[in-house]
Motif scaffolding. Structure first.
Motif, short mmCIF file in Angstrom:
data_model
loop_
_atom_site.label_atom_id
_atom_site.label_comp_id
_atom_site.label_asym_id
_atom_site.label_seq_id
_atom_site.Cartn_x
_atom_site.Cartn_y
_atom_site.Cartn_z
N LYS A 86 0.86 -1.18 0.00
CA LYS A 86 0.00 0.00 0.00
C LYS A 86 0.89 1.23 0.00
O LYS A 86 1.72 1.39 0.91
N ASP A 87 0.74 2.06 -1.01
CA ASP A 87 1.56 3.26 -1.16
C ASP A 87 3.05 2.93 -1.10
O ASP A 87 3.84 3.64 -0.48
N GLY A 88 3.43 1.81 -1.72
CA GLY A 88 4.82 1.41 -1.79
C GLY A 88 5.37 0.78 -0.51
O GLY A 88 6.55 0.49 -0.42
N VAL A 89 4.52 0.56 0.47
CA VAL A 89 4.94 -0.02 1.74
C VAL A 89 4.27 -1.39 1.92
O VAL A 89 3.05 -1.51 1.78
N MET A 90 5.09 -2.39 2.24
CA MET A 90 4.53 -3.71 2.49
C MET A 90 3.79 -3.70 3.82
O MET A 90 4.30 -3.19 4.82
N THR A 91 2.58 -4.23 3.82
CA THR A 91 1.78 -4.30 5.04
C THR A 91 1.38 -5.74 5.31
O THR A 91 1.30 -6.56 4.39
N MET A 92 1.15 -6.05 6.57
CA MET A 92 0.63 -7.35 6.96
C MET A 92 -0.41 -7.10 8.03
O MET A 92 -0.15 -6.37 8.99
N ARG A 93 -1.59 -7.70 7.84
CA ARG A 93 -2.64 -7.48 8.81
C ARG A 93 -3.45 -8.75 8.98
O ARG A 93 -3.58 -9.54 8.03
N PRO A 94 -4.01 -8.96 10.17
CA PRO A 94 -4.91 -10.11 10.36
C PRO A 94 -6.16 -9.95 9.50
O PRO A 94 -6.63 -8.83 9.27
N VAL A 95 -6.69 -11.06 9.05
CA VAL A 95 -7.94 -11.07 8.28
C VAL A 95 -9.07 -11.32 9.27
O VAL A 95 -9.05 -12.30 10.01
N THR A 96 -10.05 -10.43 9.29
CA THR A 96 -11.19 -10.61 10.19
C THR A 96 -12.36 -11.17 9.39
O THR A 96 -12.52 -10.85 8.21
N GLY A 97 -13.15 -12.00 10.03
CA GLY A 97 -14.33 -12.56 9.39
C GLY A 97 -14.05 -13.77 8.51
O GLY A 97 -14.95 -14.27 7.84
N GLY A 98 -12.83 -14.25 8.48
CA GLY A 98 -12.50 -15.44 7.71
C GLY A 98 -12.15 -15.13 6.26
O GLY A 98 -12.20 -13.98 5.82
N LEU A 99 -11.78 -16.16 5.55
CA LEU A 99 -11.37 -16.05 4.15
C LEU A 99 -12.33 -16.84 3.28
O LEU A 99 -12.48 -18.05 3.46
N GLU A 100 -12.99 -16.16 2.34
CA GLU A 100 -13.96 -16.84 1.48
C GLU A 100 -13.26 -17.71 0.44
O GLU A 100 -12.29 -17.29 -0.18
N ILE A 101 -13.78 -18.92 0.29
CA ILE A 101 -13.35 -19.84 -0.75
C ILE A 101 -14.52 -19.92 -1.73
O ILE A 101 -15.55 -20.54 -1.42
N PRO A 102 -14.43 -19.26 -2.89
CA PRO A 102 -15.58 -19.18 -3.79
C PRO A 102 -16.00 -20.53 -4.35
O PRO A 102 -15.17 -21.43 -4.51
N ALA A 103 -17.27 -20.67 -4.64
CA ALA A 103 -17.79 -21.90 -5.26
C ALA A 103 -17.04 -22.14 -6.56
O ALA A 103 -16.87 -21.22 -7.37
N GLY A 104 -16.56 -23.36 -6.74
CA GLY A 104 -15.84 -23.69 -7.96
C GLY A 104 -14.50 -22.99 -8.09
O GLY A 104 -13.88 -23.03 -9.14
N GLY A 105 -14.01 -22.37 -7.02
CA GLY A 105 -12.79 -21.58 -7.09
C GLY A 105 -11.66 -22.16 -6.27
O GLY A 105 -11.80 -23.19 -5.60
N LYS A 106 -10.54 -21.47 -6.32
CA LYS A 106 -9.33 -21.89 -5.61
C LYS A 106 -8.68 -20.67 -4.99
O LYS A 106 -8.60 -19.61 -5.62
N VAL A 107 -8.22 -20.81 -3.75
CA VAL A 107 -7.52 -19.74 -3.06
C VAL A 107 -6.16 -20.29 -2.63
O VAL A 107 -6.08 -21.38 -2.06
N ALA A 108 -5.11 -19.54 -2.92
CA ALA A 108 -3.75 -19.93 -2.53
C ALA A 108 -3.29 -19.08 -1.36
O ALA A 108 -3.29 -17.85 -1.45
N LEU A 109 -2.92 -19.73 -0.27
CA LEU A 109 -2.24 -19.06 0.84
C LEU A 109 -0.77 -19.27 0.57
O LEU A 109 -0.29 -20.42 0.53
N LYS A 110 -0.04 -18.17 0.33
CA LYS A 110 1.35 -18.28 -0.11
C LYS A 110 2.13 -17.07 0.38
O LYS A 110 1.54 -16.05 0.77
N PRO A 111 3.46 -17.17 0.37
CA PRO A 111 4.27 -16.03 0.77
C PRO A 111 3.91 -14.79 -0.06
O PRO A 111 3.70 -14.88 -1.27
N GLY A 112 3.75 -13.66 0.61
CA GLY A 112 3.43 -12.42 -0.07
C GLY A 112 1.95 -12.15 -0.25
O GLY A 112 1.56 -11.13 -0.80
N GLY A 113 1.09 -13.05 0.21
CA GLY A 113 -0.35 -12.88 0.07
C GLY A 113 -1.04 -13.34 1.34
O GLY A 113 -0.56 -13.11 2.45
#
Length: 163
Positions: A86-113
């Motif tokens: 964000k604005d050229g600065v790397m940020t890390m923050r907790p995700v509130t409310g969980g992480l949606e996994i869309p129907a028929g979709g794929k989510v990758a938990l990986k370094p940098g995301g």
């Protein structure tokens, strides 16, 4: 002839090992319509208090699901985090409310995301070992997975993925 025997013998040993150790090379887990692929973490240096966790979740179902929580005996707590720029600065923050996994979709938990943070390590994850963690999803429920611990600089085989 001895070359043929060597090749045939090596092939037999490989087939024998694969048959006797099912799942030794597979590193996937399933709960409901969700498939969790290759959970992994990195080895940590002595004294480290946190470790990351990474994997993919594929939703084979017709409705979305949500990763709500993570727990493991390796740490005091585990949280879902998101890294970004964000604005050229790397940020890390907790995700509130969980992480949606869309129907028929794929989510990758990986370094940098999106990734897990194991906070307050009770012991250091060492390369070559595995440790369990329980993932809890809103609809599919809970599943215990094994995180394979890779080297400190490894990318968990994800360096070729652009997801």
């Amino acid at each position: 002839m001895s070359s043929f025997i060597s090749k045939a013998g090596a092939a037999f040993v490989l087939v024998f090992l694969l048959a006797c150790v099912p799942g030794a090379f597979a590193h996937e887990f399933k709960v409901g319509e969700l498939e969790i692929g290759h959970p992994w973490s990195r080895a940590t240096p002595p004294g480290a208090k946190v470790a990351g966790g990474y994997f993919t979740v594929t939703n084979k179902g017709n409705s979305p699901d949500r990763l709500l929580s993570i727990s493991s005996d390796i740490s005091d707590k585990a949280e879902l985090h998101e890294m970004g720029i964000k604005d050229g600065v790397m940020t890390m923050r907790p995700v509130t409310g969980g992480l949606e996994i869309p129907a028929g979709g794929k989510v990758a938990l990986k370094p940098g995301g999106y990734h897990l943070m194991f906070i307050g390590l009770k012991r250091q994850p060492k390369q070559g070992e595995k440790f369990p963690a329980t993932l809890t999803f809103e609809k599919a429920g809970s599943v215990t997975v094994e995180f394979a611990v890779e080297g400190m600089g490894e990318m968990g085989g994800m360096e070729d993925h652009t997801e």
